[in-house]
Enzyme design. Structure first.
Site, mmCIF file in Angstrom:
data_model
loop_
_atom_site.group_PDB
_atom_site.id
_atom_site.type_symbol
_atom_site.label_atom_id
_atom_site.label_comp_id
_atom_site.label_asym_id
_atom_site.label_seq_id
_atom_site.Cartn_x
_atom_site.Cartn_y
_atom_site.Cartn_z
ATOM 1 N N ASP C 33 0.817 -1.225 0.000
ATOM 2 C CA ASP C 33 0.000 0.000 0.000
ATOM 3 C C ASP C 33 0.846 1.268 0.000
ATOM 4 O OD1 ASP C 33 -2.116 -1.778 2.206
ATOM 5 O OD2 ASP C 33 -2.586 -1.247 0.136
ATOM 6 N N HIS C 34 2.145 1.129 0.187
ATOM 7 C CA HIS C 34 2.975 2.321 0.339
ATOM 8 C C HIS C 34 4.246 2.218 -0.474
ATOM 9 C CE1 HIS C 34 5.394 5.434 2.385
ATOM 10 N NE2 HIS C 34 4.264 5.917 2.866
#
Lengths: 151, 128, 137
Positions: C33-34
């Site tokens: 997600d990052h």
């Protein structure tokens, strides 16, 4: 451990402010000693909300990234079962980045407060967001209640 | 606002941006080599100056990125006469007297002192 | 999956100074997600690593307790992205005490390159359970 630390946007004005929620649950599996919810994750929620507020009005394709946290305080804990409400406001904005102030509360009690800066990375420095990533982001924004107009 | 007040406020802005004591931020200090300013700090300084003095600073007006695009402005790492005139134009608030004596491109960051910021603010306030 | 952001302690002077490592692997779930397509170690997790290291530094004092929580961060800035395949060196040094809070000066590096610098304070967690962080002195 997933890293989308926002559950839903309640209010969102691109480039200006936002109000969003983050629930704390054992289901996420990242509690610290004595089931404490790490303050750094509350901070991250605040930062991610600020990042979104900046991203919505940024040039399409630009990347937003944390530049600096001027100051952050954590006067109380959040714990499993809590619904953290985060309010983030833009203080000043420039082409290179934006200054924000954010407050996270649980039942009106402040659990975190931060002054921070989100910067826009020049497109040359980072890989372009491909179609698959863009679609992932569209689905994510849709789930979080962020309006999509093809950015 | 008189000069003394401007100097003090500029020093405060830089101190806040760099997280340092005001005593460390003297007018002759170079932002990069003396005060260890990094890229994020230039943005923060810009914000603080805008907020404190109510001025509007255009992108690249105070801390231009990639000043010397044209190859006639720098030869073998040394800024040419044409380059010096270009610098004068781009940074009218900078004191180039010291730089002229040894105009190596690597010395350009040394122009950016707290004093330069004071001159910049004076220039902006005078024209508003 | 554990919420652990330090992999190894290199140096530890009880109560004074600690140097730890965090290696970043592509497989780490939060990287998905990052960010999608551009995995980067989140700055907040560099902070978390430093807090965890400081906790170990303070708890290794004779009679030291290991229940320290983050109460404040000052001037946290990052200059460089950390990507999978890199090992971050986390350094924290005790700066001063303010009441029962301990302030640390910290930095993160990859090789010789400065990743970020910050100051932070931790405070002893009140006895068991979900007590509030004590009001600041």
């Amino acid at each position: 451990m997933r890293y989308v630390l926002i559950d839903r946007f309640l209010e969102l004005e691109g480039g200006k402010r936002a109000k969003a929620v983050k629930c704390v649950t054992r289901g996420e599996g990242f509690l610290g000693p004595s089931d404490s919810y790490p303050p750094t994750l509350v901070l991250e929620s605040i930062l991610q909300i600020g990042g979104t507020v900046a991203r919505i009005v940024a040039t399409p394709g630009s990347r937003t990234m944390l530049g600096k946290v001027e100051r952050a305080t954590f006067p109380a804990f959040a714990r499993p079962g809590d619904r953290i409400v985060v309010d983030v406001n833009v203080i000043l904005s420039r082409p290179e980045g934006t200054m924000f102030h954010g407050v996270a509360t649980v039942d009106g009690k402040t659990v975190a407060e931060a002054d921070f800066m989100i910067v826009f990375l020049p497109m040359a420095l980072t890989p372009k967001e491909g179609p698959v990533a863009r679609e992932q982001r569209r689905l994510l924004w849709q789930s979080l209640g962020i309006p999509w107009d093809g950015q | 606002m008189d000069e003394k007040e401007i100097i003090n406020k500029v020093r405060q802005c830089v101190a806040t941006a760099l997280g340092r004591d005001e005593d460390e931020v003297q007018v002759d200090k170079k932002l990069q080599s003396d005060l260890e300013a990094e890229s994020i700090d230039y943005l923060d300084i810009t914000f603080q100056l805008e907020k404190t003095f109510g001025i509007s600073i255009d992108k690249d007006e105070l801390f231009p990125q990639k000043i010397f695009q044209d190859e006639e402005l720098v030869k073998n790492g040394v800024v040419t006469e044409k380059g010096l005139r270009f610098l004068e134009e781009k940074l009218p608030f900078a004191d180039l007297s010291g730089f002229r004596k040894d105009p190596r491109m690597t010395r350009v960051p040394e122009l950016f002192t707290v004093g330069l910021l004071v001159n910049y603010v004076k220039m902006k306030l005078a024209s508003s | 999956m554990a919420f652990v952001f330090i992999d190894r302690i290199l140096e530890c002077e009880a109560g004074e100074r600690i140097v730890a490592l965090k290696a970043l692997a592509f497989n780490e779930e939060f990287l998905r997600d990052h960010f999608p397509g551009m995995p980067v170690l989140p700055g907040a997790m560099i902070l978390e690593g430093l807090v965890q290291a400081a906790r170990q530094c303070l708890s290794s004092r004779p009679g030291g307790n290991d229940r320290w929580v983050l109460v404040e961060v000052a001037q946290m800035r990052f200059n460089r992205l950390v990507v999978p395949g890199e090992v971050v060196r986390l350094e924290a040094e005790r700066d001063r005490e303010e009441g029962d809070a301990v302030w640390f000066r910290a930095r993160a590096l990859v090789g010789e390159e400065n990743v970020g610098r910050l100051r932070f304070a931790v405070r002893p967690h009140a006895a068991a359970g979900f007590d509030e962080a004590p009001a600041r002195a």
